[in-house]
Scaffold this motif. Structure first.
Motif, short mmCIF file in Angstrom:
data_model
loop_
_atom_site.label_atom_id
_atom_site.label_comp_id
_atom_site.label_asym_id
_atom_site.label_seq_id
_atom_site.Cartn_x
_atom_site.Cartn_y
_atom_site.Cartn_z
N LEU A 81 -3.34 6.42 4.59
CA LEU A 81 -3.90 6.48 3.23
C LEU A 81 -4.88 7.65 3.12
CD1 LEU A 81 -4.65 5.39 0.43
CD2 LEU A 81 -6.22 3.80 1.56
N ALA B 95 -5.41 -1.64 0.42
CA ALA B 95 -5.84 -1.47 1.82
C ALA B 95 -7.09 -2.29 2.11
CB ALA B 95 -6.11 0.00 2.12
N ALA C 76 -3.78 2.12 -4.13
CA ALA C 76 -3.43 1.94 -2.71
C ALA C 76 -4.68 1.58 -1.91
CB ALA C 76 -2.81 3.21 -2.14
N TYR C 77 -5.82 2.20 -2.29
CA TYR C 77 -7.07 1.89 -1.59
C TYR C 77 -7.48 0.44 -1.81
CZ TYR C 77 -12.01 1.86 -0.41
OH TYR C 77 -13.21 1.53 0.14
N ASP D 126 -2.56 2.37 9.02
CA ASP D 126 -2.34 2.44 7.57
C ASP D 126 -3.53 3.09 6.87
OD1 ASP D 126 0.04 1.10 7.96
OD2 ASP D 126 -0.87 -0.88 7.75
N PHE E 128 -3.42 6.65 -5.54
CA PHE E 128 -4.30 6.54 -4.38
C PHE E 128 -5.37 5.44 -4.56
CE2 PHE E 128 -2.97 11.08 -4.32
CZ PHE E 128 -2.16 10.98 -3.20
N LEU F 139 1.29 4.47 -2.47
CA LEU F 139 1.14 5.84 -1.97
C LEU F 139 2.33 6.70 -2.36
CD1 LEU F 139 -0.35 5.62 1.65
CD2 LEU F 139 -1.45 6.44 -0.42
N MET G 190 0.84 -1.20 0.00
CA MET G 190 0.00 0.00 0.00
C MET G 190 0.87 1.25 0.00
SD MET G 190 -2.65 1.44 2.84
CE MET G 190 -1.35 2.41 3.61
N TYR G 191 1.90 1.25 0.85
CA TYR G 191 2.79 2.43 0.90
C TYR G 191 3.57 2.60 -0.41
CZ TYR G 191 1.77 3.17 5.82
OH TYR G 191 1.13 3.44 7.00
#
Length: 1183
Positions: free
Chosen positions: A590, A578, A574-575, A586, A571, A566, A562-563
């Motif tokens: 985010l 997540a 990354a979502y 985390d 985004f 990011l 995820m990072y």
């Protein structure tokens, strides 16, 4: 299951029996007439043991590892130590067939052809028992309570520890089926003891301890020579005439062959707590095998099926951790699982199971089809309607009825096969070959599709959820990822042994290898963490890992990938990561990153996940503003920064967007006033003062009071500054400075200053402040509260209107501090006599309750004097005079009772017997029907009785004891009183004449106990008593004729008219403390012609008391030295007393007017430095 030969050796003779040392390090073999000791690790012959003279048939090791025993054809049993030393030998009448150690008591059972013996280390003898047939084998139960004997005639005899037969099992074959080997199951998990029996009727059977058979006999097709269990009882080893060792389940299901031999197998055993097996043969061969149990299992998404105990299948739901066991009762060779299908291959058939329902958590399976046919295959796969058999290069597709529908022939060996889903009957298979070719096959299509060809052999395969990417692990432990459409190698990673794509995220895969789990997202660098085992599935945030024989679902936060997204401001991606599973921290990160990137949709979802309403409200407000047409991203970002606490960045953005007022508002709301001042462009004093006041309010709220005080002073908010300073006790540093700087017209803040000065114990500052504002009443109150009486009196002198406000509290304070005389004066000054009386009455009551009768007498005397003082008021005269006489009477009673109480309660008394005698008489004469509180009539009578007896007043003593009999007597006096009552009977019934009191007026002898009280029975003249010894003093009270004043009487007495023919030798001693008369002449100074004496004689007699009333002439004839005057203050009259024995000196206290013998008084004054009655100090001036 396969057996790997570890080592082999050959002895010269047949190996009839063997035994492992319990720790598994040594192996004892019976070979010829010797025992051979081997090292189990490498097969080294450690030592041959010679002790028997003929063939050794049996050997057994004790469970504790301290001893082992051997039995031989020479009819002897030898017991050896673990150090290989023979320590004991005993014999039977026939050759020894078998030996066995009790696992609990270490009792040794040795069996011969005709009997069996039981030997224990504690017994010196061997207890032997006859047998009806040759005993071929024996075995103890786990608890050591029973011994099973297998006999040549086909009978099994179960005996107790004493050798008594408890159960007899007769086999159907009888003597045609000799029992050749028996063994109890060593498992601790079994509820019942289970005995396995192998006979030469070629049968394997199982029995309970009760003799009841379990199941049916199982045919072996060979003559069994040896039977033994694995340590935990899960498997059985059997060897015999078939020249091999077979592995069976504990229920008797044959699983396979351990090792084929060249001759009969006479013995086979399992090394304790291991999978190693040793085999001893007819030709002397010793073989040591390791059994390797391969993992038979199958996995589809979150369902994992695996083989257990070789014949069972356990299906485990990896998410819910539910398990279900399917008992097949045959060797399970292969397992396959797919959606709601489960296929199990057994030696002679394949079973197809299905779930009862479509529920994803349902774990109930039922048999759908049976394919009763023997198949040879390397891999087994099940689909919705087919099973796929893989045998080397060939793939066969069979329907559930067993009909072969299709067959595919591959170019190379098939190394990996997996169902990748599809419609029922048209599923796709992913196949990897040894030559590196990867194919996709549909079960309804004869033609295989080649996805790609690589140079190295395939070990593991997986396809991404969207079927766009393919991950391959090759034989070089390399993980390669290809684009299926372009055949392009996207990336490769080393150190991989298995790989799995995430079923919920297209771009994520994980692979394991080298003790690490590697997670890769898109083309980002690999994230590593430690993990043992093989990755077999990746579902959301769960990774399914197979370690040794157990499958587990490991929850892995997807934070690292995820990072990685990011960092690249991706985004939405990354979502998605997540959503697979990350921590709350985390999610928040985010959300913040998306918010700063003004990706409001993603930020809103993330903040909803962490339930952060503040930021959701912010996003909502920004979206509303955008709808209204606002487009200034700097302003939006400034709001975001201010919410995040990045205030300076927010201020810069506010300034850049031309909204300095918002920056100023933010700083003041946040109490960052220094920054706010920088934003104030105009120097308007009003705004500055407002800012300072706000700053001070903030400093106060954040617990920075000093800063707040300074700011309030600079802003002119003195009341708030005083309040904070006072609450923190800063009197010397802040409050006094503020008070001195304030103008006297500012009354409210000055009064607040004074309040804090008083509260914080700074009366000096408070007085200064009250003087400044001219508040004299508060100043008086301050002096009173702080007990600064001198300042209060000084103020009272200047301002008489405050007299009451000063003296009343002062008097109360003095009374509380036991300074009653001063308190009385203060009450007088304040005109509050009633309060003084109340305080004293309470103190007096307390003294009586606490048995401090001396203090009670003193307080009652003081009370009486207070009442006399109040009696000067005509309105209260009668009441107060009654109280005065009452309190005087009580004071005399308690003063006397103090000695009685001391005498009865304390071990020693300082009073003479005569004194106690007089006091007790005085009290009994003075007591009314109801004695005052605290005065005990019993104690008074008890004292009188004891002292009367001691002084010879036996009649009085008897009277006192008689009186006591009618009273309630405390237990502690009971015995003494009863004894006294008895002993007084032996005394004469009269009183000593020396004790009889004399009336000095009429010279009458009065009885010791007088019904009239303390007056003469003849003339009714009241007796005057000494206040110390309570003897009757030689004083007669006289009264003045009407018309003669006290002043005139004193002047007439002081004239001292000369007496005829008489030289008077009076000596008068006067001082400020006392008035003493002493008559030095030895002869009677009272002459017959003394007018006073004449008065006594003329007026005596009669039943009524007639007082002595003197005229002026009689007064003139008296001498000042033989008259004592009680000079009572008004409204009382003075009292006059004439001494009738001037040679005996009498002293009267000038304060309380109590009379004493002069010698007694002087002694008491020396002891107490004051009058014993009124406590007037000798250095005090007279009244």
């Amino acid at each position: 299951m396969r057996a790997v030969l570890t080592w082999r050796d050959k002895a010269e003779h047949c190996i009839y029996d063997l035994a492992f040392k319990p720790d598994g390090t040594q192996l004892i073999l019976a070979a010829g007439n010797r025992l051979l000791v081997y090292d189990t690790s490498d097969g080294t012959l450690l030592q041959p043991l010679k002790g028997h003279k003929d063939t050794v048939y049996c050997v057994a090791y004790a469970k504790d590892g301290k001893r082992f025993a051997s039995g031989s054809a020479d009819k002897s049993v030898i017991i050896w130590t673990s150090k290989l030393e023979g320590i004991l030998k005993y014999t039977h009448n026939d050759s020894i067939q078998c030996v066995s150690y009790n696992p609990v008591t270490h009792q040794l059972a040795s069996c011969s052809s005709s009997d069996f013996g039981l030997w224990s280390p504690e017994q010196k003898s061997v207890s032997k028992h006859k047998s009806s047939s040759k005993i071929t084998c024996c075995s103890w139960t786990n608890d050591g309570q029973y011994l099973a004997l297998g006999m040549f005639n086909g009978i099994i005899s179960i005996r107790n520890k004493n050798g008594e037969e408890k159960v007899k099992i007769e086999r159907p074959g009888g003597s045609l089926s000799p029992i050749w080997s028996i063994c109890w199951n060593p498992s601790r998990e079994e509820h019942n003891d289970i005995l396995a029996v192998a006979d030469w009727g070629q049968k394997l059977s199982f029995y309970q301890l009760s003799g009841k058979q379990i199941g049916k006999d199982r045919s072996l097709n060979f003559d069994p020579c040896c039977l033994s269990y694995f340590t935990k009882g899960e498997y059985i080893l059997l060897g015999g005439s078939d020249k091999q060792v077979s592995l069976f389940t504990k229920d008797g299901v044959r699983l396979g062959t351990v090792g084929e031999q060249n001759s009969w197998v006479w013995t086979c055993k399992v090394k304790p707590d291991s999978n190693y097996v040793v085999v001893g043969c007819q030709d002397g061969t010793i073989s040591f095998y390791q059994l390797i149990f391969s993992t038979v299992h199958g996995l589809y998404k979150d369902r994992y099926a695996y083989r257990d105990s070789m014949t069972d299948v356990i299906v485990q739901h990896l998410i819910t951790e539910q398990k279900v066991r399917i008992k097949c009762k045959e060797l399970v060779k292969k397992i396959a699982i797919y959606k709601n299908r489960l296929a199990i291959q057994l030696p002679e058939k394949i079973l197809i199971y299905e779930l009862y329902s479509d529920d994803s958590s349902d774990m109930h399976y039922r048999v759908k089809e049976r394919i009763v046919k023997k198949f040879e295959c390397n891999l087994l796969v099940v689909c919705a309607d087919h099973i796929i058999l893989c045998q080397e290069k060939r793939l066969q597709c069979l329907s559930f009825s067993g009909v072969k529908e299709r067959e595919w022939q591959m170019e190379s060996l098939i190394r990996y096969i997996k169902v990748i889903g599809g419609p029922p009957g048209r599923e796709g298979l992913l196949v990897g070959l040894k030559n590196g070719q990867i194919l996709k096959i549909f079960v309804d299509n004869l033609f295989a599709i080649v996805l790609l060809k690589q140079a190295t052999a395939v070990r593991c395969l997986d396809m991404s959820a969207s079927r766009k990417k393919l991950a391959v692990v090759d034989e070089n432990d390399m993980c390669l990822v290809y684009d299926i459409h372009t055949k392009e190698l996207l990336f490769q990673e080393p150190n991989a042994n298995s790989v799995a794509w995430n079923t919920q995220c297209e771009d994520m895969l994980c692979f394991s290898g080298g003790g690490y789990l590697n997670i890769k997202a898109s083309t980002f660098p690999v994230h590593q963490q430690k993990l043992q085992g093989f990755v077999v599935g990746y579902h959301g945030s769960k990774i399914f890992c197979l370690h040794v024989f157990s499958m587990s679902a490991v929850e892995v936060p997807q934070s690292a990938p995820m990072y990685q997204y990011l960092d690249r401001k991706m985004f939405k991606e990354a979502y998605q990561i997540a959503c697979l599973g990350v921590t709350d921290t985390d999610w928040r990160e985010l959300a913040m990153e998306a918010l700063e990137g003004l990706e409001f949709e993603t930020a809103k979802k993330a903040f909803t996940r962490v339930q952060d309403l503040r930021y959701l409200e912010l996003i909502n407000s920004i979206e509303e503003r955008k709808k209204r047409g606002e487009t200034n991203n700097d302003l939006f970002l400034a709001d975001v920064f201010s919410y995040q606490g990045k205030f300076h960045e927010a201020a810069k953005l506010y300034k850049r967007s031309g909204h300095e007022n918002l920056a100023l508002e933010m700083y003041t709301d946040l109490r960052m006033f220094e920054y706010a001042k920088d934003f104030l462009e105009s120097g308007d004093p009003k705004e500055t003062k407002m800012l300072i006041t706000k700053q001070a309010d903030w400093a106060r709220n954040i617990n920075e009071p000093k800063a707040a005080v300074e700011m309030y002073i600079s802003a002119g908010e003195h009341v708030k500054a005083i309040e904070i300073s006072g609450d923190h006790g800063w009197v010397d540093t802040w409050v006094i400075d503020i008070a001195r700087k304030l103008d006297k017209a500012e009354r409210e803040p000055l009064l607040m200053c004074a309040h804090y000065f008083k509260k914080l114990d700074n009366p000096g500052y408070a007085a200064e402040t009250y003087l400044k504002i001219g508040d004299l009443k508060s100043l008086v109150q301050l002096h009173v509260e702080t007990q600064r009486w001198d300042e209060a009196f000084a103020l009272g002198e200047k301002h008489p209107e405050f007299k009451d406000d000063i003296y009343v509290p002062y008097a109360q304070w003095l009374a509380e501090n036991d300074r009653f005389e001063e308190s009385q004066k203060a009450f007088h000054k304040a005109g509050r006599q009633q309060e003084a009386v109340k305080v004293l009455e309470q103190l007096t009551h307390n003294a009586v309750v606490e048995n401090r009768f001396n203090d009670a007498a003193y307080y009652y005397w003081m009370l009486s004097m207070q009442c006399l003082d109040i009696a000067q008021d005509p309105a209260q005269k009668d009441v107060m005079l009654d109280k005065f006489h009452h309190f005087q009477h009580l004071a005399e009673l308690y003063h006397g009772y103090h000695a009685i109480h001391q005498y009865t309660e304390e071990p020693f008394s300082s009073h003479l017997p005569e004194t106690l005698f007089n006091i007790s008489r005085f009290l009994l004469h003075s007591l009314t029907k109801d004695p005052p509180l605290g005065i005990s009539k019993v104690k008074t009578l008890f004292t009188l009785a004891k002292q009367s007896k001691a002084l010879g007043a036996y009649k009085l003593a008897r009277h006192a004891y008689d009186k006591l009999q009618g009273l309630h007597i405390p237990a502690r006096f009971q015995k003494s009183i009863e004894l006294g009552s008895l002993t007084i009977r032996s005394k004469p019934f009269h009183d000593s004449e020396e004790l009889v009191p004399l009336c000095y007026r009429c010279s009458t002898n009065n009885p010791l106990l007088n019904n009239l009280g303390n007056v003469c029975i003849n003339c009714r003249q009241p007796f005057v008593f000494s206040a110390s010894s309570y003897e009757v003093l030689h004083l007669v009270e006289f009264y003045l004729e009407e018309g003669i004043t006290d002043e005139e009487a004193v002047s007439l007495i002081d004239l001292e008219a000369p007496r005829h023919k008489h030289e008077n030798k009076w000596q008068e001693i006067t001082s400020s403390n006392s008035q003493t008369l002493r008559l030095d002449e030895t002869t009677d100074s009272m002459r017959d012609d003394d007018p006073f004496t004449a008065k006594l004689s003329f007026e005596q007699g009669g039943s009524e008391f007639v007082p002595v009333v003197v005229s002026r002439s009689v007064l003139r004839s008296m001498s000042r030295r033989d008259v004592l005057i009680k000079r009572w203050p008004p409204p009382l009259q003075w009292q006059y007393f004439r001494s009738l024995l001037p040679d005996a000196s009498i002293t009267m206290c000038p304060s309380c007017f109590q009379m004493f013998h002069s010698e007694d008084y002087e002694l008491l004054v020396l002891q107490h430095t004051c009058c014993p009655y009124c406590r007037r100090r000798i250095d005090d001036p007279g009244p």
